[in-house]
Design an enzyme around this catalytic site. Structure first.
Site, PDB file in Angstrom:
ATOM      1  N   TYR A  61     -11.933 -15.203   2.431  1.00  0.00           N
ATOM      2  CA  TYR A  61     -10.964 -14.150   2.741  1.00  0.00           C
ATOM      3  C   TYR A  61     -10.495 -14.240   4.193  1.00  0.00           C
ATOM      4  O   TYR A  61     -11.322 -14.312   5.104  1.00  0.00           O
ATOM      5  CB  TYR A  61     -11.599 -12.776   2.490  1.00  0.00           C
ATOM      6  CG  TYR A  61     -10.731 -11.627   2.934  1.00  0.00           C
ATOM      7  CD1 TYR A  61      -9.699 -11.164   2.125  1.00  0.00           C
ATOM      8  CD2 TYR A  61     -10.902 -11.021   4.170  1.00  0.00           C
ATOM      9  CE1 TYR A  61      -8.876 -10.131   2.531  1.00  0.00           C
ATOM     10  CE2 TYR A  61     -10.088  -9.982   4.590  1.00  0.00           C
ATOM     11  CZ  TYR A  61      -9.080  -9.543   3.768  1.00  0.00           C
ATOM     12  OH  TYR A  61      -8.262  -8.525   4.175  1.00  0.00           O
ATOM     13  N   LYS A  68       0.820  -1.208   0.000  1.00  0.00           N
ATOM     14  CA  LYS A  68       0.000   0.000   0.000  1.00  0.00           C
ATOM     15  C   LYS A  68       0.859   1.265   0.000  1.00  0.00           C
ATOM     16  O   LYS A  68       0.403   2.323  -0.438  1.00  0.00           O
ATOM     17  CB  LYS A  68      -0.962  -0.004   1.188  1.00  0.00           C
ATOM     18  CG  LYS A  68      -1.872  -1.239   1.267  1.00  0.00           C
ATOM     19  CD  LYS A  68      -2.532  -1.589  -0.036  1.00  0.00           C
ATOM     20  CE  LYS A  68      -3.438  -2.801  -0.025  1.00  0.00           C
ATOM     21  NZ  LYS A  68      -2.852  -4.077   0.417  1.00  0.00           N
ATOM     22  N   TYR A  91      -2.692 -12.653   2.799  1.00  0.00           N
ATOM     23  CA  TYR A  91      -2.355 -12.333   1.407  1.00  0.00           C
ATOM     24  C   TYR A  91      -1.156 -13.125   0.893  1.00  0.00           C
ATOM     25  O   TYR A  91      -1.282 -13.996   0.035  1.00  0.00           O
ATOM     26  CB  TYR A  91      -2.058 -10.833   1.267  1.00  0.00           C
ATOM     27  CG  TYR A  91      -3.235  -9.953   1.558  1.00  0.00           C
ATOM     28  CD1 TYR A  91      -4.204  -9.709   0.584  1.00  0.00           C
ATOM     29  CD2 TYR A  91      -3.392  -9.349   2.794  1.00  0.00           C
ATOM     30  CE1 TYR A  91      -5.288  -8.900   0.839  1.00  0.00           C
ATOM     31  CE2 TYR A  91      -4.482  -8.532   3.066  1.00  0.00           C
ATOM     32  CZ  TYR A  91      -5.429  -8.312   2.084  1.00  0.00           C
ATOM     33  OH  TYR A  91      -6.512  -7.516   2.344  1.00  0.00           O
TER      34      TYR A  91
END
Ligand SMILES: *Cc1c(COP(=O)(O)O)cnc(C)c1O
Length: 335
Positions: free
Chosen positions: A263, A49, A289
Site C-alpha cells: 500500500y 470520499k 490509488y
C-alpha cells in the site's frame, strides 16, 4: 434503488462529467477510454470520499452529532475530505492516522498532511501500523463524550454500507449519463481500497440491472480476501436499500497484480500511468490509488483483455493532493 429516502447532504452541484480521452486512447492503441471525473467532486479538492460523506455526514447530523471521528493513512484523502465536510457543517473533526508504512508520518509533510493542518483538525492521533483502529477511534469518542460532545465515528474510507450508498448513486448517475449520450460501455475499471467505491458500484449496477463488467484494481489487499470483503459489503448496500442482498459472487472482480510491494509504495507501472494521463490528457492521477488503478487499466489493454472497438470507463476517484507528497514517484524516469 430508491435512495431518496436516505438523509443526504449535497456537496457537488451537478453530475461529474464523463469525458472521452482520445489522445490517451490513441497512445494505448486499444479501446476507446472514457473517464468519470470524480476527481471533480465537491469539498476541498474532491475525490470519491465526497460521495460517501454526503450520506454519512447527513446521518451524523440527523443523530445530533457535533464531532466527526475517522481514520486513514498519513496521506489520507478520506481524512482530508471528512475534515472539509466537518468544517463546512460547523462540527468538530478528530483524525486517527495510521502509520501503515513505518516512519511515514512527518508533521511537516506536504499533500494531504498540509491540508489537515490548514483545514484545522481538532486533533490528530498517530498510531502504528496494525493498531486496532476502531478501538483507537472509540477512545477519541470517549474523550469527546466526557467533554460533553456527541461523536459520530466514520470507518476508514467511509466504507460501510451507508457510505457505499454514494457509489450506488454514482452507478445510477453513470447509467443515466450513458443512456442520455448513447454511450454503450463494455467495461468499467475503478480502484479498490477500503472497498466502498467498488462495492457501491457493484450494488448500483446490479440494482439497475446493468450487466457492464466491472473490475476493481486492488491497491492493498490480496484478490480473494478483497473479493470476499466486497461481496459482503455490496450485499449490505443492497439490504440497506431494502433489496435482496443475495448478489452473485462473480459480480465482484478484483485484480491484485498492481499493488507492487505494498500500500502506497511506488511501482514503475504506477509512475508510467501517472505520466501518461498527465502528458496525453492533462489529467492528474495520484500515486497511491488512481495511479495503480490506471496501471491496471493499461495492463489490461496491453494484455488484450480490453480490445480495440470497445468502450471502457475509468472511474477517476481523485487523490491528486497526494502527488505533492510523492514528487519522486511522479517524476521518476521510467522507460
Ligand atoms: C480512498 C480512495 C480510493 C479507494 O476507494 P475505496 O472506496 O476506499 O475503495 C481510490 N482513490 C482515491 C483517490 C482514494 O482516496
Amino acid at each position: 434503488m430508491d435512495l431518496a429516502r436516505f438523509p443526504r447532504r449535497r456537496y457537488t452541484e451537478a453530475p461529474t462529467p464523463i469525458e472521452h480521452l482520445p489522445r490517451l486512447s490513441a497512445a494505448l492503441g486499444g479501446p476507446d477510454v472514457y473517464v468519470k471525473r470524480d476527481d471533480l467532486l465537491g469539498l476541498a479538492s474532491g475525490g470519491n470520499k465526497t460521495r460517501k460523506l454526503e450520506f454519512l455526514v447527513a446521518d451524523a447530523l440527523a443523530q445530533g452529532a457535533d464531532a466527526l471521528i475517522t481514520t486513514g493513512a498519513v496521506q489520507s484523502n478520506h481524512c482530508r475530505l471528512t475534515l472539509a465536510a466537518a468544517v463546512k457543517e460547523g462540527v468538530a473533526c478528530h483524525l486517527v492516522l495510521e502509520e501503515r508504512v513505518p516512519g511515514s508520518y512527518s508533521e511537516d509533510a506536504s499533500g494531504n498532511n498540509l491540508l489537515y493542518r490548514l483545514l484545522g483538525a481538532d486533533s490528530m492521533t498517530v498510531v502504528p501500523a496494525g493498531t486496532d483502529l476502531a478501538g483507537a477511534m472509540e477512545e477519541v469518542a470517549e474523550r469527546v463524550r466526557s467533554a460533553g460532545g456527541t461523536p459520530y465515528v466514520i470507518p476508514g474510507g467511509g466504507s460501510n454500507a451507508r457510505g457505499a450508498l454514494g457509489y450506488a448513486a454514482c452507478a445510477a448517475e453513470i447509467l443515466g449519463q450513458t443512456f442520455d449520450s448513447g454511450l454503450a460501455l463494455d467495461h468499467v475499471v475503478c480502484a479498490s481500497g477500503s472497498g466502498g467505491t467498488h462495492a457501491g458500484l457493484v450494488a448500483g449496477f446490479h440494482a439497475g440491472s446493468a450487466q457492464i463488467p466491472l473490475t476493481g484494481i486492488s491497491v492493498r489487499a490480496e484478490r480473494t480476501a478483497q473479493e470476499e470483503k466486497l461481496h459482503a459489503l455490496a450485499g449490505g448496500v443492497l439490504e440497506l436499500a431494502g433489496l435482496p442482498g443475495d448478489l452473485p459472487r462473480e459480480k465482484v472482480v478484483v485484480r491484485d497484480e498492481y499493488v507492487g510491494p505494498g500500500y502506497s509504495l511506488p511501482t514503475d507501472e504506477m509512475t508510467e500511468a501517472i505520466q501518461l494521463f498527465a502528458r496525453t490528457e492533462g489529467i492528474l492521477l495520484d500515486p497511491v490509488y488512481t495511479g495503480k488503478a490506471a496501471a491496471g487499466l493499461v495492463g489490461m489493454i496491453r494484455q488484450g483483455e480490453l480490445a480495440a472497438g470497445e468502450k471502457v470507463l475509468f472511474v477517476h476517484t481523485g487523490g491528486a493532493p497526494a502527488l505533492y507528497a510523492y514528487p519522486d514517484a511522479a517524476l521518476k524516469v521510467v522507460s
